[in-house]
Enzyme design. Sequence first.
Site, PDB file in Angstrom:
ATOM      1  N   CYS A 112      47.626  99.733 -55.880  1.00 51.09           N
ATOM      2  CA  CYS A 112      47.507 101.106 -55.349  1.00 51.09           C
ATOM      3  C   CYS A 112      48.686 101.986 -55.727  1.00 51.09           C
ATOM      4  CB  CYS A 112      47.355 101.077 -53.833  1.00 51.09           C
ATOM      5  SG  CYS A 112      45.992 100.066 -53.284  1.00 51.09           S
ATOM      6  N   HIS A 255      49.124 107.454 -50.519  1.00 47.12           N
ATOM      7  CA  HIS A 255      47.968 106.675 -50.969  1.00 47.12           C
ATOM      8  C   HIS A 255      46.985 106.573 -49.802  1.00 47.12           C
ATOM      9  CE1 HIS A 255      45.349 103.553 -52.162  1.00 47.12           C
ATOM     10  NE2 HIS A 255      45.900 102.642 -51.393  1.00 47.12           N
ATOM     11  N   ASN A 285      39.505 103.883 -49.732  1.00 45.01           N
ATOM     12  CA  ASN A 285      40.678 103.526 -50.533  1.00 45.01           C
ATOM     13  C   ASN A 285      40.227 103.341 -51.991  1.00 45.01           C
ATOM     14  OD1 ASN A 285      42.773 102.204 -51.825  1.00 45.01           O
ATOM     15  ND2 ASN A 285      43.209 100.797 -50.134  1.00 45.01           N
TER      16      ASN A 285
HETATM   17  N1  ACO Z   1      33.626  95.572 -38.718  1.00 47.97           N
HETATM   18  C1  ACO Z   1      33.747  95.050 -37.498  1.00 47.97           C
HETATM   19  N2  ACO Z   1      34.704  94.176 -37.152  1.00 47.97           N
HETATM   20  C2  ACO Z   1      35.594  93.864 -38.091  1.00 47.97           C
HETATM   21  C3  ACO Z   1      35.535  94.373 -39.406  1.00 47.97           C
HETATM   22  C4  ACO Z   1      34.486  95.251 -39.703  1.00 47.97           C
HETATM   23  N3  ACO Z   1      34.345  95.814 -40.923  1.00 47.97           N
HETATM   24  N4  ACO Z   1      36.558  93.861 -40.111  1.00 47.97           N
HETATM   25  C5  ACO Z   1      37.255  93.060 -39.291  1.00 47.97           C
HETATM   26  N5  ACO Z   1      36.666  93.053 -38.071  1.00 47.97           N
HETATM   27  C6  ACO Z   1      37.071  92.326 -36.884  1.00 47.97           C
HETATM   28  C7  ACO Z   1      37.974  91.172 -37.199  1.00 47.97           C
HETATM   29  O1  ACO Z   1      37.191  90.039 -37.547  1.00 47.97           O
HETATM   30  C8  ACO Z   1      38.694  90.968 -35.877  1.00 47.97           C
HETATM   31  O2  ACO Z   1      37.860  90.268 -35.006  1.00 47.97           O
HETATM   32  P1  ACO Z   1      38.464  89.114 -34.022  1.00 47.97           P
HETATM   33  O3  ACO Z   1      39.446  89.852 -33.158  1.00 47.97           O
HETATM   34  O4  ACO Z   1      37.252  88.630 -33.318  1.00 47.97           O
HETATM   35  O5  ACO Z   1      39.107  88.143 -34.954  1.00 47.97           O
HETATM   36  C9  ACO Z   1      38.816  92.396 -35.337  1.00 47.97           C
HETATM   37  O6  ACO Z   1      37.850  93.182 -36.056  1.00 47.97           O
HETATM   38  C10 ACO Z   1      40.179  93.026 -35.509  1.00 47.97           C
HETATM   39  O7  ACO Z   1      40.627  92.775 -36.820  1.00 47.97           O
HETATM   40  P2  ACO Z   1      42.032  93.254 -37.286  1.00 47.97           P
HETATM   41  O8  ACO Z   1      42.310  92.724 -38.651  1.00 47.97           O
HETATM   42  O9  ACO Z   1      43.029  93.001 -36.207  1.00 47.97           O
HETATM   43  O10 ACO Z   1      41.817  94.833 -37.352  1.00 47.97           O
HETATM   44  P3  ACO Z   1      42.890  95.934 -37.669  1.00 47.97           P
HETATM   45  O11 ACO Z   1      42.981  96.877 -36.558  1.00 47.97           O
HETATM   46  O12 ACO Z   1      44.173  95.360 -38.232  1.00 47.97           O
HETATM   47  O13 ACO Z   1      42.196  96.710 -38.877  1.00 47.97           O
HETATM   48  C11 ACO Z   1      42.245  96.846 -41.269  1.00 47.97           C
HETATM   49  C12 ACO Z   1      41.853  96.009 -40.046  1.00 47.97           C
HETATM   50  C13 ACO Z   1      41.448  98.143 -41.231  1.00 47.97           C
HETATM   51  C14 ACO Z   1      41.908  96.062 -42.523  1.00 47.97           C
HETATM   52  C15 ACO Z   1      43.760  97.176 -41.233  1.00 47.97           C
HETATM   53  O14 ACO Z   1      44.490  96.000 -40.971  1.00 47.97           O
HETATM   54  C16 ACO Z   1      44.263  97.798 -42.503  1.00 47.97           C
HETATM   55  O15 ACO Z   1      43.903  98.911 -42.834  1.00 47.97           O
HETATM   56  N6  ACO Z   1      45.137  97.106 -43.225  1.00 47.97           N
HETATM   57  C17 ACO Z   1      45.696  97.646 -44.447  1.00 47.97           C
HETATM   58  C18 ACO Z   1      44.768  97.482 -45.584  1.00 47.97           C
HETATM   59  C19 ACO Z   1      45.267  98.261 -46.764  1.00 47.97           C
HETATM   60  O16 ACO Z   1      45.748  99.368 -46.625  1.00 47.97           O
HETATM   61  N7  ACO Z   1      45.227  97.765 -47.971  1.00 47.97           N
HETATM   62  C20 ACO Z   1      45.811  98.593 -49.009  1.00 47.97           C
HETATM   63  C21 ACO Z   1      46.146  97.917 -50.152  1.00 47.97           C
HETATM   64  S1  ACO Z   1      44.711  97.678 -51.091  1.00 47.97           S
HETATM   65  C22 ACO Z   1      45.244  97.374 -52.689  1.00 47.97           C
HETATM   66  O17 ACO Z   1      46.389  97.320 -52.997  1.00 47.97           O
HETATM   67  C23 ACO Z   1      44.175  97.186 -53.659  1.00 47.97           C
END
Ligand code: ACO
Length: 328
Positions: A112, A255, A285
């Site tokens: 990214c 980003h 993203n």
């Molecule tokens: N729909 C419903 N539930 C979901 C989904 C979904 N799409 N995805 C995950 N969950 C669930 C999980 O399984 C978890 O359930 P559990 O508590 O029963 O285990 C729950 O939701 C919470 O999951 P978390 O991972 O704690 O959710 P969080 O609030 O951290 O959000 C997210 C997840 C959106 C991925 C966040 O962590 C994030 O944005 N991280 C950064 C990602 C990013 O920016 N990447 C950029 C780099 S990409 C690159 O370089 C190519």
Amino acid sequence: MSIKIIGTGSYVPEKVLTNFDLEKMVETSDEWIRTRTGIEQRRIASADQATSDLAYEAAVKALEMAKTSAAELDGIIVASISVDHVFPSTACILQKKLGAMKAFCFDLEAACSGLIYSIEVAHALIKSNIKYRKLLVIGAEKLSSIVNWEDRNTCVLFGDGAGAMVLEKTPEGAEDCVLASNLGANGTYTEILQIPAGGSRMPASQQTIDNKLHYMTMSGQDVFKLAVNAMVSSCKEALAFADMPSASVTWLVPHQANYRILKAVASRLDIPEERVYMNVNRYGNTSAASIGICIDEMNRGGFVKPGDIILMTAFGGGLTWGSILLKW
Ligand code: ACO
């Protein structure tokens, strides 16, 4: 010697994939995706479009604005993690499509942060060598081709698109549009964001295909924390180098990963939300493409005027990060 951005262009595919469409594909909900990420929809390329095709559309628009013919380009840098082929480079494929036969070409892989890395490299090349006058830098991604559409942890986050810029060497004595910049990386976290197979570590086999190891995997929460810390310190470093307070930033252009990440970065830099450019709701993203798409939208939409201070910052797999402070 100094540089100027003389043209911007962007492209997103026509097909819109909404959160409601995703509800029919994996166990998720519009409400979960919107509240956790700010994303409402993303664009998906057609089967016959490769990353170079998206890059081409953005490049043509940037060249048109720059009143530059492809034949005038001295170089093309394509930032991408979803390249057409492992080799030849997507930049070479793009060169042929554009007819930019004088240009050197290479792909740059910094996930990214790819466009920020590319601008920094192009800036240094223009400033250091009399040969290079006009360079095209593009962030382009067909992430839909490397996303596991059965994995709700990742498939809701990403989209396809491309953002391009034409950079030109300005006459002696002119002000440089880049006021400060920095790049960084931390290879101890390679595994939290990666495509496990398909490279020399784990070449393609029936087993890697059966185990879906050619798709992106991510440890979301780890990435979240590291992303905020890295972007904030990188932005602070750029501001300190230029001896500018964050109050002088007209636009923060981060980003577009997740609106919660964007809000956290802005708040820790004391930049109010109305000065943060966001389109993550519309495109998700798009990795290396995201900042280029933002800058082009801002440019064409009249959001920026000469003299505005723009702070671009990115973070991605590697881990990599970087910031560029620009005077528009
Ligand atoms: N729909 C419903 N539930 C979901 C989904 C979904 N799409 N995805 C995950 N969950 C669930 C999980 O399984 C978890 O359930 P559990 O508590 O029963 O285990 C729950 O939701 C919470 O999951 P978390 O991972 O704690 O959710 P969080 O609030 O951290 O959000 C997210 C997840 C959106 C991925 C966040 O962590 C994030 O944005 N991280 C950064 C990602 C990013 O920016 N990447 C950029 C780099 S990409 C690159 O370089 C190519």
